[in-house]
Motif scaffolding. Structure first.
Motif, PDB file in Angstrom:
ATOM      1  N   GLY A 227       0.815  -1.211   0.000  1.00  0.00           N
ATOM      2  CA  GLY A 227       0.000   0.000   0.000  1.00  0.00           C
ATOM      3  C   GLY A 227       0.846   1.257   0.000  1.00  0.00           C
ATOM      4  O   GLY A 227       2.005   1.256   0.421  1.00  0.00           O
ATOM      5  N   GLY A 228       0.265   2.342  -0.475  1.00  0.00           N
ATOM      6  CA  GLY A 228       0.993   3.598  -0.570  1.00  0.00           C
ATOM      7  C   GLY A 228       1.587   4.074   0.738  1.00  0.00           C
ATOM      8  O   GLY A 228       2.676   4.633   0.780  1.00  0.00           O
ATOM      9  N   ARG A 229       0.883   3.828   1.833  1.00  0.00           N
ATOM     10  CA  ARG A 229       1.368   4.311   3.134  1.00  0.00           C
ATOM     11  C   ARG A 229       2.657   3.621   3.575  1.00  0.00           C
ATOM     12  O   ARG A 229       3.329   4.080   4.487  1.00  0.00           O
ATOM     13  CB  ARG A 229       0.279   4.126   4.181  1.00  0.00           C
ATOM     14  N   TYR A 230       2.988   2.499   2.938  1.00  0.00           N
ATOM     15  CA  TYR A 230       4.218   1.780   3.276  1.00  0.00           C
ATOM     16  C   TYR A 230       5.308   2.000   2.228  1.00  0.00           C
ATOM     17  O   TYR A 230       6.248   1.221   2.134  1.00  0.00           O
ATOM     18  CB  TYR A 230       3.933   0.283   3.415  1.00  0.00           C
ATOM     19  N   SER A 231       5.189   3.071   1.453  1.00  0.00           N
ATOM     20  CA  SER A 231       6.070   3.252   0.303  1.00  0.00           C
ATOM     21  C   SER A 231       7.512   3.610   0.657  1.00  0.00           C
ATOM     22  O   SER A 231       8.366   3.628  -0.210  1.00  0.00           O
ATOM     23  CB  SER A 231       5.496   4.313  -0.640  1.00  0.00           C
ATOM     24  N   CYS A 232       7.774   3.902   1.922  1.00  0.00           N
ATOM     25  CA  CYS A 232       9.159   4.175   2.321  1.00  0.00           C
ATOM     26  C   CYS A 232      10.085   3.036   1.903  1.00  0.00           C
ATOM     27  O   CYS A 232      11.216   3.256   1.493  1.00  0.00           O
ATOM     28  CB  CYS A 232       9.261   4.350   3.832  1.00  0.00           C
ATOM     29  N   HIS A 233       9.593   1.813   2.027  1.00  0.00           N
ATOM     30  CA  HIS A 233      10.424   0.630   1.806  1.00  0.00           C
ATOM     31  C   HIS A 233      10.284   0.045   0.409  1.00  0.00           C
ATOM     32  O   HIS A 233      10.945  -0.936   0.096  1.00  0.00           O
ATOM     33  CB  HIS A 233      10.076  -0.444   2.843  1.00  0.00           C
ATOM     34  N   SER A 234       9.420   0.615  -0.408  1.00  0.00           N
ATOM     35  CA  SER A 234       9.225   0.106  -1.762  1.00  0.00           C
ATOM     36  C   SER A 234       9.943   1.002  -2.763  1.00  0.00           C
ATOM     37  O   SER A 234      10.590   1.987  -2.400  1.00  0.00           O
ATOM     38  CB  SER A 234       7.731   0.052  -2.094  1.00  0.00           C
ATOM     39  N   ILE A 235       9.805   0.680  -4.041  1.00  0.00           N
ATOM     40  CA  ILE A 235      10.456   1.455  -5.092  1.00  0.00           C
ATOM     41  C   ILE A 235      10.007   2.914  -5.063  1.00  0.00           C
ATOM     42  O   ILE A 235      10.753   3.809  -5.446  1.00  0.00           O
ATOM     43  CB  ILE A 235      10.151   0.831  -6.479  1.00  0.00           C
ATOM     44  N   PHE A 236       8.804   3.177  -4.567  1.00  0.00           N
ATOM     45  CA  PHE A 236       8.294   4.549  -4.501  1.00  0.00           C
ATOM     46  C   PHE A 236       9.123   5.419  -3.559  1.00  0.00           C
ATOM     47  O   PHE A 236       9.258   6.626  -3.780  1.00  0.00           O
ATOM     48  CB  PHE A 236       6.828   4.547  -4.044  1.00  0.00           C
ATOM     49  N   GLY A 237       9.658   4.828  -2.514  1.00  0.00           N
ATOM     50  CA  GLY A 237      10.497   5.584  -1.604  1.00  0.00           C
ATOM     51  C   GLY A 237      11.973   5.440  -1.901  1.00  0.00           C
ATOM     52  O   GLY A 237      12.757   6.377  -1.743  1.00  0.00           O
ATOM     53  N   VAL A 238      12.361   4.249  -2.371  1.00  0.00           N
ATOM     54  CA  VAL A 238      13.772   3.943  -2.592  1.00  0.00           C
ATOM     55  C   VAL A 238      14.357   4.726  -3.767  1.00  0.00           C
ATOM     56  O   VAL A 238      15.455   5.294  -3.677  1.00  0.00           O
ATOM     57  CB  VAL A 238      13.966   2.430  -2.819  1.00  0.00           C
ATOM     58  N   ALA A 239      13.645   4.767  -4.887  1.00  0.00           N
ATOM     59  CA  ALA A 239      14.195   5.379  -6.096  1.00  0.00           C
ATOM     60  C   ALA A 239      14.524   6.866  -5.941  1.00  0.00           C
ATOM     61  O   ALA A 239      15.646   7.293  -6.237  1.00  0.00           O
ATOM     62  CB  ALA A 239      13.247   5.155  -7.276  1.00  0.00           C
ATOM     63  N   PRO A 240      13.588   7.703  -5.472  1.00  0.00           N
ATOM     64  CA  PRO A 240      13.917   9.123  -5.321  1.00  0.00           C
ATOM     65  C   PRO A 240      15.045   9.379  -4.330  1.00  0.00           C
ATOM     66  O   PRO A 240      15.889  10.250  -4.551  1.00  0.00           O
ATOM     67  CB  PRO A 240      12.601   9.741  -4.842  1.00  0.00           C
ATOM     68  N   SER A 241      15.068   8.615  -3.228  1.00  0.00           N
ATOM     69  CA  SER A 241      16.116   8.835  -2.229  1.00  0.00           C
ATOM     70  C   SER A 241      17.480   8.404  -2.763  1.00  0.00           C
ATOM     71  O   SER A 241      18.512   9.001  -2.429  1.00  0.00           O
ATOM     72  CB  SER A 241      15.790   8.091  -0.929  1.00  0.00           C
ATOM     73  N   LEU A 242      17.514   7.382  -3.615  1.00  0.00           N
ATOM     74  CA  LEU A 242      18.769   6.986  -4.255  1.00  0.00           C
ATOM     75  C   LEU A 242      19.272   8.101  -5.168  1.00  0.00           C
ATOM     76  O   LEU A 242      20.456   8.424  -5.171  1.00  0.00           O
ATOM     77  CB  LEU A 242      18.558   5.712  -5.072  1.00  0.00           C
ATOM     78  N   ALA A 243      18.363   8.667  -5.953  1.00  0.00           N
ATOM     79  CA  ALA A 243      18.758   9.734  -6.873  1.00  0.00           C
ATOM     80  C   ALA A 243      19.287  10.949  -6.114  1.00  0.00           C
ATOM     81  O   ALA A 243      20.174  11.658  -6.601  1.00  0.00           O
ATOM     82  CB  ALA A 243      17.571  10.143  -7.750  1.00  0.00           C
ATOM     83  N   ALA A 244      18.754  11.167  -4.914  1.00  0.00           N
ATOM     84  CA  ALA A 244      19.205  12.290  -4.085  1.00  0.00           C
ATOM     85  C   ALA A 244      20.497  11.968  -3.351  1.00  0.00           C
ATOM     86  O   ALA A 244      20.988  12.773  -2.560  1.00  0.00           O
ATOM     87  CB  ALA A 244      18.114  12.674  -3.090  1.00  0.00           C
ATOM     88  N   ASP A 245      21.051  10.768  -3.608  1.00  0.00           N
ATOM     89  CA  ASP A 245      22.324  10.324  -3.038  1.00  0.00           C
ATOM     90  C   ASP A 245      22.259  10.174  -1.519  1.00  0.00           C
ATOM     91  O   ASP A 245      23.218  10.480  -0.811  1.00  0.00           O
ATOM     92  CB  ASP A 245      23.454  11.292  -3.426  1.00  0.00           C
ATOM     93  N   LEU A 246      21.132   9.695  -1.026  1.00  0.00           N
ATOM     94  CA  LEU A 246      20.982   9.438   0.400  1.00  0.00           C
ATOM     95  C   LEU A 246      21.409   7.996   0.710  1.00  0.00           C
ATOM     96  O   LEU A 246      21.510   7.165  -0.189  1.00  0.00           O
ATOM     97  CB  LEU A 246      19.530   9.654   0.829  1.00  0.00           C
ATOM     98  N   ASP A 247      21.643   7.719   1.982  1.00  0.00           N
ATOM     99  CA  ASP A 247      22.111   6.388   2.383  1.00  0.00           C
ATOM    100  C   ASP A 247      20.922   5.435   2.473  1.00  0.00           C
ATOM    101  O   ASP A 247      20.535   4.969   3.555  1.00  0.00           O
ATOM    102  CB  ASP A 247      22.847   6.471   3.718  1.00  0.00           C
ATOM    103  N   THR A 248      20.339   5.144   1.325  1.00  0.00           N
ATOM    104  CA  THR A 248      19.145   4.316   1.258  1.00  0.00           C
ATOM    105  C   THR A 248      19.431   2.883   1.690  1.00  0.00           C
ATOM    106  O   THR A 248      18.579   2.223   2.296  1.00  0.00           O
ATOM    107  CB  THR A 248      18.573   4.328  -0.164  1.00  0.00           C
TER     108      THR A 248
END
Length: 290
Positions: A227-248
């Motif tokens: 579900g959307g509310r759990y997107s921190c751990h899915s591609i929805f949260g992972v991809a943008p944070s990777l692009a921002a060069d965070l320690d995903t």
């Protein structure tokens, strides 16, 4: 965050121990140990809790056993179908599964000087939480013209990587914001088809903004059972944070370790407070509804 432990004296032992049977279709009621507070938090109700049974239920949730949500479902066998718990419990194993595909995801996403995420609700909030405080990451989640204009003024139209996130691909606000950002980028000499990355569950859905793959550098597929509310751990949260060069990777490893921890949990363990809190909240809601 470190959990505040309850002293052994504050938790009485259950008078009886109920069990979830692997051969039955019903979950037994929780009940025997009275706990009306966790740390400094007082509860409005004083339901009894069988701590042994509560631990069993927590491990059952981690195992993705749907009997926790629907007692009519067989404990040992069930078929996935629309509306069935097994179709929306992917969040339980999301951290570990994201780690399994981490390298492939990382290779498909460019590290960018600037990242803009277009997403509403869970499709945007998960990544926004991870990117909070990053001075190179921005989020557009509404149609306020002033907010859109203010955000775009901070971005370089030729360098920013834009993530368009929508599980359904048909969210109206996302479609409108996407159109406006593309117009701005084209007029300023950017290349949307190379700078836009889509994230969705089903790009082939009728009316989806992702139906034309040529409009995007790449389209990343989400997991419908998360579900959307759990997107921190899915591609929805992972991809943008990777692009921002965070320690995903560290973020996912921490979450995955929590999953491992709860596969074998005892309510009476030193870090039991969070477990009791969850059970108590559930009981309070159940008592309110009844």
């Amino acid at each position: 965050t470190a959990a505040t432990s309850l002293s052994a004296s504050s938790v009485s032992q259950p008078a009886t121990t109920a069990h979830i049977s692997a051969t039955t279709n019903t979950a037994p009621p929780i009940g025997s140990t009275a706990i009306n507070s966790v740390g400094s938090l007082q509860f409005p109700f004083n339901p009894s809790i069988d701590t042994t049974e509560a631990a069993k239920r927590i491990t059952a949730i981690v195992a993705g056993n749907p009997i926790i949500w629907d007692e009519s479902i067989s404990y040992t066998s069930y078929a996935a179908k629309d509306g069935h718990p097994s179709t929306w419990t992917g969040w339980i194993h999301a951290p570990g599964k994201s780690l399994e595909t981490f390298r492939a995801i990382d290779r498909s996403i460019p590290t960018s000087d600037q990242v803009l995420l277009i997403g509403t609700g869970g499709s945007g909030l998960g990544a926004e939480v991870q990117m909070f405080g990053a001075n190179n990451a921005f989020v557009l989640d509404g149609l306020d013209p002033a907010e859109i204009r203010s955000t775009l003024e901070k971005l370089d139209p030729k360098k920013v990587t834009v993530f368009v996130a929508s599980k359904s691909g048909t969210t109206g606000e996302i479609t409108l914001i996407d159109s406006e950002v593309r117009r701005w980028m084209k007029e300023a000499g950017g290349n949307p088809s190379n700078q836009f990355i889509g994230i969705t569950d089903d790009p082939n859905k009728s009316g989806s903004i992702f139906s034309n793959a040529e409009d995007f550098r790449t389209i990343l597929l989400g997991e419908p059972s998360i579900g959307g509310r759990y997107s921190c751990h899915s591609i929805f949260g992972v991809a943008p944070s990777l692009a921002a060069d965070l320690d995903t990777a560290h973020f996912l490893h921490s979450a995955a370790s929590a999953e491992q921890k709860y596969k074998e949990i005892s309510i009476d363990s030193p870090d039991k407070t969070e477990n009791l809190l969850g059970v108590q909240i559930a009981n309070a809601i159940k008592q309110t509804l009844s």
